[in-house]
Design a protein around this motif. Structure first.
Motif, PDB file in Angstrom:
ATOM      1  N   LYS A 129      47.036  49.631  36.048  1.00 19.46           N
ATOM      2  CA  LYS A 129      46.033  50.319  35.010  1.00 19.46           C
ATOM      3  C   LYS A 129      46.732  50.803  34.109  1.00 19.46           C
ATOM      4  CE  LYS A 129      43.237  54.231  36.512  1.00 19.46           C
ATOM      5  NZ  LYS A 129      43.142  55.378  37.466  1.00 19.46           N
ATOM      6  N   GLN A 130      48.182  50.827  34.034  1.00 18.93           N
ATOM      7  CA  GLN A 130      48.853  51.404  33.097  1.00 18.93           C
ATOM      8  C   GLN A 130      48.714  50.398  31.790  1.00 18.93           C
ATOM      9  OE1 GLN A 130      53.182  51.550  33.449  1.00 18.93           O
ATOM     10  NE2 GLN A 130      53.217  52.658  31.725  1.00 18.93           N
ATOM     11  N   ARG A 131      48.543  49.174  32.020  1.00 18.60           N
ATOM     12  CA  ARG A 131      48.393  48.070  31.282  1.00 18.60           C
ATOM     13  C   ARG A 131      46.758  47.823  30.835  1.00 18.60           C
ATOM     14  NH1 ARG A 131      52.274  47.200  34.129  1.00 18.60           N
ATOM     15  NH2 ARG A 131      54.052  46.932  32.899  1.00 18.60           N
ATOM     16  N   ASN A 132      46.104  48.577  31.146  1.00 18.13           N
ATOM     17  CA  ASN A 132      44.566  48.556  31.066  1.00 18.13           C
ATOM     18  C   ASN A 132      43.999  47.040  31.634  1.00 18.13           C
ATOM     19  OD1 ASN A 132      44.430  50.921  29.468  1.00 18.13           O
ATOM     20  ND2 ASN A 132      45.063  49.869  27.675  1.00 18.13           N
ATOM     21  N   MET A 133      44.698  46.947  32.718  1.00 15.19           N
ATOM     22  CA  MET A 133      44.149  45.866  33.579  1.00 15.19           C
ATOM     23  C   MET A 133      43.484  46.219  34.850  1.00 15.19           C
ATOM     24  SD  MET A 133      47.357  43.064  33.316  1.00 15.19           S
ATOM     25  CE  MET A 133      46.671  41.694  32.876  1.00 15.19           C
ATOM     26  N   ILE A 134      42.663  45.823  35.477  1.00 15.56           N
ATOM     27  CA  ILE A 134      41.799  45.913  36.626  1.00 15.56           C
ATOM     28  C   ILE A 134      42.678  45.043  37.707  1.00 15.56           C
ATOM     29  CG2 ILE A 134      39.665  45.906  37.869  1.00 15.56           C
ATOM     30  CD1 ILE A 134      38.334  46.469  35.234  1.00 15.56           C
ATOM     31  N   ALA A 135      43.102  46.139  38.778  1.00 12.79           N
ATOM     32  CA  ALA A 135      43.549  45.600  39.947  1.00 12.79           C
ATOM     33  C   ALA A 135      42.728  45.306  41.256  1.00 12.79           C
ATOM     34  CB  ALA A 135      44.772  46.505  40.481  1.00 12.79           C
ATOM     35  N   THR A 136      42.886  44.229  41.487  1.00 13.46           N
ATOM     36  CA  THR A 136      41.671  43.673  42.713  1.00 13.46           C
ATOM     37  C   THR A 136      42.804  43.308  43.725  1.00 13.46           C
ATOM     38  OG1 THR A 136      41.172  41.780  41.730  1.00 13.46           O
ATOM     39  CG2 THR A 136      39.606  43.447  41.571  1.00 13.46           C
ATOM     40  N   THR A 137      41.929  43.336  45.074  1.00 11.47           N
ATOM     41  CA  THR A 137      43.114  43.012  46.096  1.00 11.47           C
ATOM     42  C   THR A 137      42.170  42.091  46.947  1.00 11.47           C
ATOM     43  OG1 THR A 137      44.107  44.986  46.233  1.00 11.47           O
ATOM     44  CG2 THR A 137      44.227  43.767  48.186  1.00 11.47           C
ATOM     45  N   LYS A 138      42.703  41.043  47.638  1.00 11.17           N
ATOM     46  CA  LYS A 138      41.941  40.024  48.415  1.00 11.17           C
ATOM     47  C   LYS A 138      43.007  40.048  49.856  1.00 11.17           C
ATOM     48  CE  LYS A 138      39.997  35.710  48.860  1.00 11.17           C
ATOM     49  NZ  LYS A 138      40.260  34.444  48.353  1.00 11.17           N
ATOM     50  N   VAL A 139      42.083  40.755  50.867  1.00  5.97           N
ATOM     51  CA  VAL A 139      42.986  40.647  52.051  1.00  5.97           C
ATOM     52  C   VAL A 139      42.673  39.475  52.602  1.00  5.97           C
ATOM     53  CG1 VAL A 139      43.168  42.042  54.238  1.00  5.97           C
ATOM     54  CG2 VAL A 139      42.364  43.205  52.397  1.00  5.97           C
ATOM     55  N   LEU A 184      45.536  40.973  42.458  1.00  4.58           N
ATOM     56  CA  LEU A 184      45.067  40.020  41.275  1.00  4.58           C
ATOM     57  C   LEU A 184      45.258  41.121  40.015  1.00  4.58           C
ATOM     58  CD1 LEU A 184      42.826  39.275  43.889  1.00  4.58           C
ATOM     59  CD2 LEU A 184      42.797  37.458  41.977  1.00  4.58           C
ATOM     60  N   ALA A 185      45.264  40.546  39.026  1.00  5.72           N
ATOM     61  CA  ALA A 185      45.092  41.601  37.634  1.00  5.72           C
ATOM     62  C   ALA A 185      43.797  40.989  36.813  1.00  5.72           C
ATOM     63  CB  ALA A 185      46.213  41.813  36.884  1.00  5.72           C
ATOM     64  N   ASP A 186      43.157  41.676  36.388  1.00  3.76           N
ATOM     65  CA  ASP A 186      41.728  41.172  35.758  1.00  3.76           C
ATOM     66  C   ASP A 186      41.477  39.660  36.581  1.00  3.76           C
ATOM     67  OD1 ASP A 186      41.726  43.285  33.983  1.00  3.76           O
ATOM     68  OD2 ASP A 186      42.971  42.181  32.415  1.00  3.76           O
ATOM     69  N   GLY A 187      41.597  39.504  37.568  1.00  5.39           N
ATOM     70  CA  GLY A 187      40.839  38.666  38.250  1.00  5.39           C
ATOM     71  C   GLY A 187      41.681  37.274  38.666  1.00  5.39           C
ATOM     72  N   LEU A 188      42.992  37.522  38.012  1.00  6.47           N
ATOM     73  CA  LEU A 188      44.009  36.425  38.016  1.00  6.47           C
ATOM     74  C   LEU A 188      45.269  36.646  39.129  1.00  6.47           C
ATOM     75  CD1 LEU A 188      44.795  35.546  34.243  1.00  6.47           C
ATOM     76  CD2 LEU A 188      43.782  34.194  35.991  1.00  6.47           C
TER      77      LEU A 188
END
Ligand code: GLP
Length: 242
Positions: free
Chosen positions: A93-103, A135-139
């Motif tokens: 978030k601090q880098r304006n990226m979206i964190a997502t998680t795949k369990v 993942l960050a911005d999907g990566l």
């Protein structure tokens, strides 16, 4: 320029030449670099030598190869300061990226003697082991395997850990995350890790282990994270005093 009389290996000189162009900004992110063949002809060296230089820069995160397309200047690494105890979600978030998680897995199991000692519980008491891809911005950035103390972290389910664990601890359970001991080591991606992180087997990775306590001193997690070496750099700030 390549100096064949130099004691510096030729691949190293090519590597430096490419790196200089990136660092000077002559080649910006996304720029396609000349092919191995073009380079080899230009410098009158073997393609193997050029490949060695390029592979080193790919491993160091300066370049990225795209199958069937070419080799491009990569985006700059994420620089993670090691000052505050933060979560993956906060870091992104601090880098304006979206964190997502795949369990990848969520397993309830009995604590072995080491984990029981760490969590100050009885051997055989129930804990959770969770494998998450972050993942960050999907990566893909990191693979995390966490052992969680269920005595402290009540209500943890597969659904909960699809989101920020620290957020759940602090805002749902109203507990305070306190301090952590973290260890950082160099390693290489194993077969299953490389497939998940989308890197080739044997690529450099950063292996991070963290044991984290609540404010009251009780350990709630023991985590092993494998970060892509080409996307992540950890930065330490150090004071001489104190
Ligand atoms: C980092 C740490 C982990 C910690 C995680 C919490 O990735 N290496 O030890 O569990 O942050 O992140 P989040 O709150 O986003 O789940």
């Amino acid at each position: 320029m390549i100096d064949k009389q130099s004691p510096l290996p030729i691949y190293y000189q090519i590597e430096k030449d490419l790196k200089d162009r990136i660092e000077r900004g002559e080649w910006q992110e996304g720029h396609m670099i000349p092919s191995e063949r073009e380079y080899a002809e230009h410098y009158n060296v073997s393609r193997m030598t050029v490949r060695q230089a390029i592979t080193n820069l790919v491993n160091d995160g300066f370049l990225r190869r795209q199958r069937g397309k070419g080799t491009f200047v990569a985006s700059k690494k994420i620089q993670q300061k090691m000052v505050r105890l933060t979560s993956f979600t906060e870091d992104m978030k601090q880098r304006n990226m979206i964190a997502t998680t795949k369990v990848l897995s969520f397993t309830l199991m009995k604590a072995d003697s080491l984990t029981a000692a760490l969590f100050q519980m009885n051997e055989g008491e129930e804990i959770a082991e969770v494998q998450r891809m972050r993942l960050a911005d999907g990566l893909p950035m990191a693979l995390e395997t966490s052992k969680l103390n269920l005595r402290l972290l009540q209500g943890i389910t597969e659904k909960v850990i699809q989101h920020s664990l620290y957020d759940y601890i602090e805002h749902t359970l109203n507990l305070k995350v306190g301090a952590a001991v973290q260890k950082l080591e160099a390693s290489v991606a194993r077969q299953h890790e490389s497939a998940l992180l989308q890197i080739t087997k044997g690529s450099p990775v950063l292996l991070m282990t963290r044991e984290t306590k609540l404010k009251d001193g009780q350990v709630f997690e023991s985590v092993k994270s494998v970060y892509r070496g080409d996307r992540y750099a950890f930065v330490m700030e150090m004071n001489r005093e104190g």
